[in-house]
Design a protein around this motif. Structure first.
Motif, PDB file in Angstrom:
ATOM      1  N   GLY A 290       0.794  -1.220   0.000  1.00 58.55           N
ATOM      2  CA  GLY A 290       0.000   0.000   0.000  1.00 58.55           C
ATOM      3  C   GLY A 290       0.825   1.268   0.000  1.00 58.55           C
TER       4      GLY A 290
ATOM      5  N   SER B 255      -1.609   5.457  -0.606  1.00 59.27           N
ATOM      6  CA  SER B 255      -2.742   4.553  -0.821  1.00 59.27           C
ATOM      7  C   SER B 255      -3.187   3.909   0.485  1.00 59.27           C
ATOM      8  CB  SER B 255      -2.364   3.465  -1.833  1.00 59.27           C
ATOM      9  OG  SER B 255      -2.133   4.024  -3.100  1.00 59.27           O
TER      10      SER B 255
ATOM     11  N   GLN C  93     -11.186  -1.628  -5.267  1.00 57.87           N
ATOM     12  CA  GLN C  93     -10.975  -1.875  -3.836  1.00 57.87           C
ATOM     13  C   GLN C  93     -11.152  -3.351  -3.515  1.00 57.87           C
ATOM     14  OE1 GLN C  93     -13.320   1.154  -1.518  1.00 57.87           O
ATOM     15  NE2 GLN C  93     -13.544   2.017  -3.555  1.00 57.87           N
TER      16      GLN C  93
ATOM     17  N   TRP D  40      -3.522  12.802  -1.187  1.00 63.23           N
ATOM     18  CA  TRP D  40      -4.930  12.363  -1.150  1.00 63.23           C
ATOM     19  C   TRP D  40      -5.877  13.404  -0.562  1.00 63.23           C
ATOM     20  CZ3 TRP D  40      -1.566  10.332   2.635  1.00 63.23           C
ATOM     21  CH2 TRP D  40      -1.976  10.427   3.957  1.00 63.23           C
TER      22      TRP D  40
END
Length: 257
Positions: free
Chosen positions: A40, A44, A92, A200
């Motif tokens: 990840g 993320s 996802q 993000w």
């Protein structure tokens, strides 16, 4: 559109390679951060906690409009359900399944596991690209929350206040950023903060994930995480490393003087 580039460094990556990558990112007029390889990576991994926390609230019967608007009031660019649709719920689910296959017995089900699976495999609403997700996407108008959410996730009789929604969203992401620091995924607070804002959309008013913890005060942050863990689940539980740091009252940024 994204102003950030996350440069992932492996165990055998040379300094020259890192320098070339940084130079290339500069030519692209992007802002780089350098992080170590892990599942990840940094952005993320933390971004995922935002989406999953929104879904967790939905599962608890929190009003979808409150989830979305509360998140935006906290300073997030869009709500977690809208973001889930944008990146697609289908993606996802693929990430979750791959993680489960890779980790085997070590796999820890994310709080949103059942809902993500349901939207992809049962409801056939895998996200915006497919025309249906948590939102409806009419061809001749603006998107709106799918009315069917009320059937699958009935509203709880007692709704949280907006401050609790904001807190869950902000604290969950900041806690994951602290875990990334603990594990050496990110190595400096400044890169963690920069990555959170540019990567993000963590609210700029906080200064970034770790600056948020320092502003709240690390002792207060850990105490609030304990309260959230008791009320909402172990995902909010601070690690031993963070708890010991709080006991020393040690911020992520050294105090001048």
């Amino acid at each position: 559109k994204m102003p950030l580039v996350e440069i992932i460094v492996g165990k055998k990556t040379s300094e020259e390679t890192i320098a070339r990558a940084l130079d290339y990112v500069g030519q692209l007029r992007k802002t780089p951060i350098v992080v170590n390889d892990s599942r990840g990576f940094y952005t993320s991994r933390c971004f995922g906690t935002f989406v999953y926390e929104g879904i967790a609230m939905l599962q608890e019967g929190v009003s979808p409009a409150l989830i979305e608007n509360g998140s935006k009031m906290a300073g997030m660019p869009v709500g977690p359900l809208a973001v889930a649709d944008e990146v697609t719920i289908d993606l996802q689910w693929k990430v979750i399944k791959q993680t489960e296959a890779d980790l085997g017995r070590r796999f820890d089900k994310p709080v949103a596991y059942d809902t993500v699976q349901k939207f992809v495999e049962v409801l056939k609403r895998p996200g915006k690209r497919f025309g249906a997700g948590f939102y409806e996407y009419p061809a001749d108008g603006r998107k709106f929350l799918w009315p069917g959410l009320a059937e699958h996730f009935p509203l709880a009789h007692e709704q949280p206040d907006v401050e609790e929604v904001k807190k869950r969203v902000l604290y969950r992401q900041a806690l994951e950023a602290a875990r990334c620091m603990e594990e050496g995924v990110v190595t400096t607070p400044s890169e963690a903060d920069l990555g959170s804002i540019l990567g993000w959309g963590y609210p700029a008013w906080t200064g970034g994930t770790l600056s948020f913890i320092d502003t709240v005060g690390i002792r207060n942050f850990v105490a609030e995480c304990d309260r959230l863990a008791k009320k909402h689940g172990k995902r909010f539980k601070p690690s031993k490393w963070l708890r010991e740091r709080a006991e020393r009252n040690e911020p992520f940024y050294p105090v001048a003087g």
